[in-house]
Scaffold this motif. Sequence first.
Motif, PDB file in Angstrom:
ATOM      1  N   GLU A 175      -9.014  -8.960 -13.064  1.00 25.98           N
ATOM      2  CA  GLU A 175      -9.559  -9.689 -11.919  1.00 25.98           C
ATOM      3  C   GLU A 175      -9.552  -8.814 -10.671  1.00 25.98           C
ATOM      4  OE1 GLU A 175      -8.953 -14.104 -11.033  1.00 25.98           O
ATOM      5  OE2 GLU A 175      -7.319 -13.145  -9.921  1.00 25.98           O
ATOM      6  N   ALA A 176      -8.466  -8.100 -10.469  1.00 27.73           N
ATOM      7  CA  ALA A 176      -8.353  -7.227  -9.297  1.00 27.73           C
ATOM      8  C   ALA A 176      -9.409  -6.124  -9.331  1.00 27.73           C
ATOM      9  CB  ALA A 176      -6.950  -6.627  -9.226  1.00 27.73           C
ATOM     10  N   ILE A 177      -9.638  -5.540 -10.507  1.00 28.05           N
ATOM     11  CA  ILE A 177     -10.638  -4.476 -10.627  1.00 28.05           C
ATOM     12  C   ILE A 177     -12.036  -5.021 -10.377  1.00 28.05           C
ATOM     13  CG2 ILE A 177     -11.677  -2.795 -12.204  1.00 28.05           C
ATOM     14  CD1 ILE A 177      -8.948  -2.626 -13.616  1.00 28.05           C
ATOM     15  N   LEU A 178     -12.319  -6.196 -10.903  1.00 18.34           N
ATOM     16  CA  LEU A 178     -13.642  -6.799 -10.734  1.00 18.34           C
ATOM     17  C   LEU A 178     -13.945  -7.104  -9.275  1.00 18.34           C
ATOM     18  CD1 LEU A 178     -16.222  -8.203 -11.897  1.00 18.34           C
ATOM     19  CD2 LEU A 178     -14.834 -10.288 -12.081  1.00 18.34           C
ATOM     20  N   LEU A 179     -12.955  -7.638  -8.534  1.00 22.68           N
ATOM     21  CA  LEU A 179     -13.217  -8.189  -7.211  1.00 22.68           C
ATOM     22  C   LEU A 179     -13.032  -7.210  -6.060  1.00 22.68           C
ATOM     23  CD1 LEU A 179     -11.437 -11.657  -7.595  1.00 22.68           C
ATOM     24  CD2 LEU A 179     -13.890 -11.208  -7.722  1.00 22.68           C
ATOM     25  N   SER A 180     -12.059  -6.320  -6.155  1.00 28.01           N
ATOM     26  CA  SER A 180     -11.594  -5.652  -4.939  1.00 28.01           C
ATOM     27  C   SER A 180     -12.164  -4.264  -4.696  1.00 28.01           C
ATOM     28  CB  SER A 180     -10.061  -5.565  -4.958  1.00 28.01           C
ATOM     29  OG  SER A 180      -9.619  -4.819  -6.076  1.00 28.01           O
ATOM     30  N   ASP A 181     -12.085  -3.857  -3.433  1.00 32.21           N
ATOM     31  CA  ASP A 181     -12.383  -2.485  -3.031  1.00 32.21           C
ATOM     32  C   ASP A 181     -11.151  -1.599  -3.207  1.00 32.21           C
ATOM     33  OD1 ASP A 181     -15.090  -2.942  -2.028  1.00 32.21           O
ATOM     34  OD2 ASP A 181     -14.110  -4.105  -0.456  1.00 32.21           O
ATOM     35  N   ARG A 182      -9.984  -2.195  -2.929  1.00 33.30           N
ATOM     36  CA  ARG A 182      -8.697  -1.494  -3.092  1.00 33.30           C
ATOM     37  C   ARG A 182      -7.672  -2.462  -3.669  1.00 33.30           C
ATOM     38  NH1 ARG A 182      -5.702   0.059   1.321  1.00 33.30           N
ATOM     39  NH2 ARG A 182      -6.978  -1.204   2.734  1.00 33.30           N
ATOM     40  N   ILE A 183      -6.685  -1.901  -4.374  1.00 32.88           N
ATOM     41  CA  ILE A 183      -5.608  -2.698  -4.946  1.00 32.88           C
ATOM     42  C   ILE A 183      -4.277  -2.129  -4.444  1.00 32.88           C
ATOM     43  CG2 ILE A 183      -4.477  -3.498  -7.054  1.00 32.88           C
ATOM     44  CD1 ILE A 183      -7.219  -2.981  -8.479  1.00 32.88           C
ATOM     45  N   LEU A 184      -3.487  -2.974  -3.783  1.00 37.66           N
ATOM     46  CA  LEU A 184      -2.156  -2.577  -3.326  1.00 37.66           C
ATOM     47  C   LEU A 184      -1.140  -2.929  -4.401  1.00 37.66           C
ATOM     48  CD1 LEU A 184      -2.286  -3.894   0.360  1.00 37.66           C
ATOM     49  CD2 LEU A 184      -2.826  -1.593  -0.461  1.00 37.66           C
ATOM     50  N   LEU A 185      -0.320  -1.964  -4.779  1.00 35.96           N
ATOM     51  CA  LEU A 185       0.681  -2.166  -5.820  1.00 35.96           C
ATOM     52  C   LEU A 185       2.064  -2.263  -5.199  1.00 35.96           C
ATOM     53  CD1 LEU A 185      -0.598   0.392  -8.487  1.00 35.96           C
ATOM     54  CD2 LEU A 185      -1.030  -2.064  -8.374  1.00 35.96           C
ATOM     55  N   MET A 186       2.772  -3.346  -5.505  1.00 36.12           N
ATOM     56  CA  MET A 186       4.116  -3.552  -4.962  1.00 36.12           C
ATOM     57  C   MET A 186       5.171  -3.281  -6.025  1.00 36.12           C
ATOM     58  SD  MET A 186       3.935  -6.819  -2.383  1.00 36.12           S
ATOM     59  CE  MET A 186       5.572  -6.406  -1.713  1.00 36.12           C
ATOM     60  N   SER A 187       6.221  -2.585  -5.622  1.00 35.12           N
ATOM     61  CA  SER A 187       7.348  -2.363  -6.519  1.00 35.12           C
ATOM     62  C   SER A 187       8.152  -3.654  -6.647  1.00 35.12           C
ATOM     63  CB  SER A 187       8.224  -1.228  -5.981  1.00 35.12           C
ATOM     64  OG  SER A 187       8.789  -1.599  -4.728  1.00 35.12           O
ATOM     65  N   ASN A 188       9.117  -3.644  -7.551  1.00 34.77           N
ATOM     66  CA  ASN A 188       9.922  -4.843  -7.788  1.00 34.77           C
ATOM     67  C   ASN A 188      10.852  -5.132  -6.617  1.00 34.77           C
ATOM     68  OD1 ASN A 188       8.683  -4.547 -10.238  1.00 34.77           O
ATOM     69  ND2 ASN A 188      10.542  -4.556 -11.471  1.00 34.77           N
ATOM     70  N   GLY A 189      11.161  -6.414  -6.419  1.00 37.07           N
ATOM     71  CA  GLY A 189      12.180  -6.804  -5.461  1.00 37.07           C
ATOM     72  C   GLY A 189      13.548  -6.761  -6.118  1.00 37.07           C
ATOM     73  N   VAL A 235      -4.690   1.769  -4.483  1.00 35.67           N
ATOM     74  CA  VAL A 235      -5.598   2.317  -5.492  1.00 35.67           C
ATOM     75  C   VAL A 235      -7.035   1.940  -5.160  1.00 35.67           C
ATOM     76  CG1 VAL A 235      -6.186   2.375  -7.945  1.00 35.67           C
ATOM     77  CG2 VAL A 235      -3.783   2.156  -7.243  1.00 35.67           C
ATOM     78  N   LYS A 236      -7.887   2.936  -5.005  1.00 39.84           N
ATOM     79  CA  LYS A 236      -9.297   2.690  -4.726  1.00 39.84           C
ATOM     80  C   LYS A 236     -10.019   2.312  -6.019  1.00 39.84           C
ATOM     81  CE  LYS A 236     -13.433   4.779  -2.689  1.00 39.84           C
ATOM     82  NZ  LYS A 236     -14.026   6.002  -2.087  1.00 39.84           N
ATOM     83  N   VAL A 237     -10.813   1.241  -5.964  1.00 38.24           N
ATOM     84  CA  VAL A 237     -11.593   0.819  -7.128  1.00 38.24           C
ATOM     85  C   VAL A 237     -12.956   1.500  -7.045  1.00 38.24           C
ATOM     86  CG1 VAL A 237     -12.522  -1.117  -8.444  1.00 38.24           C
ATOM     87  CG2 VAL A 237     -10.352  -1.375  -7.211  1.00 38.24           C
ATOM     88  N   SER A 238     -13.083   2.610  -7.744  1.00 35.35           N
ATOM     89  CA  SER A 238     -14.282   3.458  -7.640  1.00 35.35           C
ATOM     90  C   SER A 238     -15.341   3.025  -8.647  1.00 35.35           C
ATOM     91  CB  SER A 238     -13.896   4.915  -7.862  1.00 35.35           C
ATOM     92  OG  SER A 238     -12.847   5.305  -7.020  1.00 35.35           O
ATOM     93  N   ILE A 239     -15.732   1.762  -8.571  1.00 37.97           N
ATOM     94  CA  ILE A 239     -16.776   1.220  -9.434  1.00 37.97           C
ATOM     95  C   ILE A 239     -17.847   0.614  -8.533  1.00 37.97           C
ATOM     96  CG2 ILE A 239     -17.327  -0.460 -11.242  1.00 37.97           C
ATOM     97  CD1 ILE A 239     -14.449  -0.228 -12.215  1.00 37.97           C
ATOM     98  N   PRO A 240     -19.096   1.050  -8.661  1.00 39.97           N
ATOM     99  CA  PRO A 240     -20.157   0.578  -7.750  1.00 39.97           C
ATOM    100  C   PRO A 240     -20.345  -0.939  -7.824  1.00 39.97           C
ATOM    101  CG  PRO A 240     -20.906   2.460  -9.064  1.00 39.97           C
ATOM    102  CD  PRO A 240     -19.609   2.019  -9.652  1.00 39.97           C
ATOM    103  N   ARG A 241     -20.763  -1.514  -6.719  1.00 38.32           N
ATOM    104  CA  ARG A 241     -21.189  -2.908  -6.681  1.00 38.32           C
ATOM    105  C   ARG A 241     -22.710  -2.940  -6.723  1.00 38.32           C
ATOM    106  NH1 ARG A 241     -16.906  -6.270  -5.205  1.00 38.32           N
ATOM    107  NH2 ARG A 241     -15.186  -5.298  -4.074  1.00 38.32           N
ATOM    108  N   PRO A 242     -23.288  -4.073  -7.193  1.00 35.15           N
ATOM    109  CA  PRO A 242     -22.638  -5.289  -7.650  1.00 35.15           C
ATOM    110  C   PRO A 242     -21.975  -5.100  -9.012  1.00 35.15           C
ATOM    111  CG  PRO A 242     -25.008  -5.454  -7.944  1.00 35.15           C
ATOM    112  CD  PRO A 242     -24.768  -4.181  -7.197  1.00 35.15           C
ATOM    113  N   ARG A 243     -20.923  -5.886  -9.277  1.00 37.69           N
ATOM    114  CA  ARG A 243     -20.174  -5.789 -10.525  1.00 37.69           C
ATOM    115  C   ARG A 243     -20.253  -7.095 -11.297  1.00 37.69           C
ATOM    116  NH1 ARG A 243     -14.735  -3.968  -7.467  1.00 37.69           N
ATOM    117  NH2 ARG A 243     -15.469  -2.003  -6.552  1.00 37.69           N
ATOM    118  N   THR A 244     -20.217  -6.990 -12.600  1.00 43.16           N
ATOM    119  CA  THR A 244     -20.077  -8.159 -13.467  1.00 43.16           C
ATOM    120  C   THR A 244     -18.991  -7.862 -14.486  1.00 43.16           C
ATOM    121  OG1 THR A 244     -21.697  -7.426 -15.131  1.00 43.16           O
ATOM    122  CG2 THR A 244     -22.546  -8.697 -13.239  1.00 43.16           C
ATOM    123  N   ARG A 245     -18.420  -8.898 -15.049  1.00 43.76           N
ATOM    124  CA  ARG A 245     -17.342  -8.722 -16.024  1.00 43.76           C
ATOM    125  C   ARG A 245     -17.807  -7.931 -17.241  1.00 43.76           C
ATOM    126  NH1 ARG A 245     -15.882 -14.296 -17.737  1.00 43.76           N
ATOM    127  NH2 ARG A 245     -17.985 -14.776 -17.012  1.00 43.76           N
TER     128      ARG A 245
END
Length: 283
Positions: free
Chosen positions: A202-216, A225-235
């Motif tokens: 879902e994150a790859i499909l929708l976003s321009d960037r994804i922020l990754l959080m370490s464990n609490g 992380v930059k999502v280097s996949i051109p838009r428009p996107r489909t599943r």
Amino acid sequence: MTKFLEIQGLRKSYPTPDGKEVSTVFEHANFSIEKGEFVCVIGHSGCGKSTILNILAGLDEASDGLVLMDGKEITGPSLERGVIFQNYSLLPWKTTLDNIIFAVRARWPSWDKSKVEAHSKRYLELVGLSHALDRKPAQLSGGMRQRVSIARAFATQPQLLLMDEPFGALDALTRGVIQEELIKIWEESKQTVFMITHDVDEAILLSDRILLMSNGPKAQIAESVKVSIPRPRTRTDIIHDENYYKIRNHLVDFLVNRSKGLSGSVCDVKPDHQPLTVDLAAS
């Protein structure tokens, strides 16, 4: 695009039951979001994702740090920030259309009745619910209720849209359909979006960037992380992009193998820590 949202040195701590110690959920969170950007954040339960979202919404207060939107500090709730929760939050006694009208009227109290209604109907049409204007929430499926919630949030045209796992309670098929509706309405509005999800695809499909959080505890935003996949996107199309599996494998490796080791509880996190920027298309 210009820098629109700035998060500087954000920390959230709670006192322990005996009141003698402090439990830190996350600390030294520093990141920014550009105008019109769609950003997702992923991390294990307990790392503070929802807490960060609630702070951005003005529904919670940080223990330390600063949140600036368009150069102004966020100090409480505002109609300039819309929130979509997992539980829909619709008014059960109002129809689908009236749920939207209620929010639009609050946003633009000077608008006349016909303008409010036309505006509300347009956003329901964008999520494919023109046929259900007079139905109440109890007469809608879970997916349809979430479409109403999405239409309501976008109809008020907030400067920042915050989404807390909005599709988490839906089955995979329904979730896929609504993801496509969300893409369509976002591409038209170009609103700035900050979304929490546990779903890597879902994150790859929708976003321009994804922020990754370490464990609490003492989580940190470790990578951007930059999502280097051109838009428009489909599943169906994104899985054929050469960068898809590079990005997906990187995200899964972080969540499974690296997120625990990057936790602030086991490594020295500097107050000015900036997340590592990752562009796998360049590798």
